[in-house]
Design a protein around this motif. Structure first.
Motif, short mmCIF file in Angstrom:
data_model
loop_
_atom_site.label_atom_id
_atom_site.label_comp_id
_atom_site.label_asym_id
_atom_site.label_seq_id
_atom_site.Cartn_x
_atom_site.Cartn_y
_atom_site.Cartn_z
N THR A 33 6.72 33.05 1.56
CA THR A 33 5.71 32.01 1.72
C THR A 33 5.01 31.85 0.38
O THR A 33 5.21 32.67 -0.52
N LEU A 75 7.71 34.02 12.16
CA LEU A 75 6.81 33.03 11.60
C LEU A 75 5.36 33.42 11.85
O LEU A 75 4.51 33.27 10.96
N SER A 78 4.32 36.22 9.54
CA SER A 78 4.14 35.73 8.18
C SER A 78 3.09 34.62 8.08
O SER A 78 2.94 34.00 7.03
N ILE A 80 3.04 31.57 9.33
CA ILE A 80 3.65 30.27 9.06
C ILE A 80 3.42 29.39 10.28
O ILE A 80 3.77 29.78 11.40
N ALA A 84 5.32 23.67 9.05
CA ALA A 84 6.05 24.07 7.84
C ALA A 84 7.52 23.65 7.92
O ALA A 84 8.08 23.44 9.00
N LEU A 86 11.24 25.09 6.73
CA LEU A 86 11.86 26.37 6.39
C LEU A 86 13.21 26.12 5.74
O LEU A 86 14.07 25.45 6.33
N ALA A 100 9.80 24.28 11.23
CA ALA A 100 9.29 25.45 11.94
C ALA A 100 8.99 25.11 13.39
O ALA A 100 9.06 25.98 14.27
N VAL A 157 9.49 29.16 2.83
CA VAL A 157 8.62 28.08 3.29
C VAL A 157 8.52 27.05 2.18
O VAL A 157 8.19 27.38 1.04
#
Length: 158
Positions: A33, A75, A78, A80, A84, A86, A100, A157
């Protein structure tokens, strides 16, 4: 002189016994990320809650039982969010961009087992992104087939 050979032989024996542990604990997935980069071993992926998706796709017929953590779980770990994009990158540098939102809308898994067995690289392993196509007919199509990245090594990301 014999004593040195015995010591070297013993050291070599210990090293060879420990070698499978070193090989088994290798990082197999990196999640990047803008804030951080996190590596995962097979053991760490298997320690996460596991999901099973029984499905067929353009590359598997008849249906197989795939097992692994939900992509959504990685996700969330992290941090996310669903907006997002990916970039899923395979060992051979093939890449596919995946929203995502797919992981939050469907039980997309990072399969590490197929029919109860780990998947070697030549059989699309060690990680294969699997969508639950049999449970969601709207996932049957070229756009989702392109998101079935096998030999996954990195999620970036964008």
């Amino acid at each position: 002189m014999m004593r040195i050979q015995e010591i070297w032989s013993a050291a070599l024996g210990v090293f060879l016994l420990a070698l499978p542990s070193f090989v088994f604990a290798q990082d197999i997935l990196t999640v990047k990320t803008p804030k951080q980069s996190t590596d995962f071993t097979l053991e760490e992926l298997q320690a996460l809650p596991q999901a099973v998706v029984v499905t067929a796709n353009d590359y598997v017929e008849p249906p197989a039982a795939f097992q692994g953590p939900l992509l959504r779980a990685l996700l969330e770990i992290s941090e996310i969010d669903r907006d997002a994009e990916l970039k899923m990158i395979a060992l051979n540098d093939f890449a596919s961009t995946v929203p995502a939102a797919d992981a939050f809308d469907y039980d997309v898994i990072l399969a590490v087992l197929r029919d109860g067995e780990t998947m070697p690289v030549r059989e699309k392993g060690p990680i294969w992104v699997i969508y639950p196509m049999d449970d969601n007919p709207e996932l049957r199509g070229e756009i989702y087939n392109d998101r079935l990245v096998w030999q996954l090594r990195e999620i970036v990301v964008e």
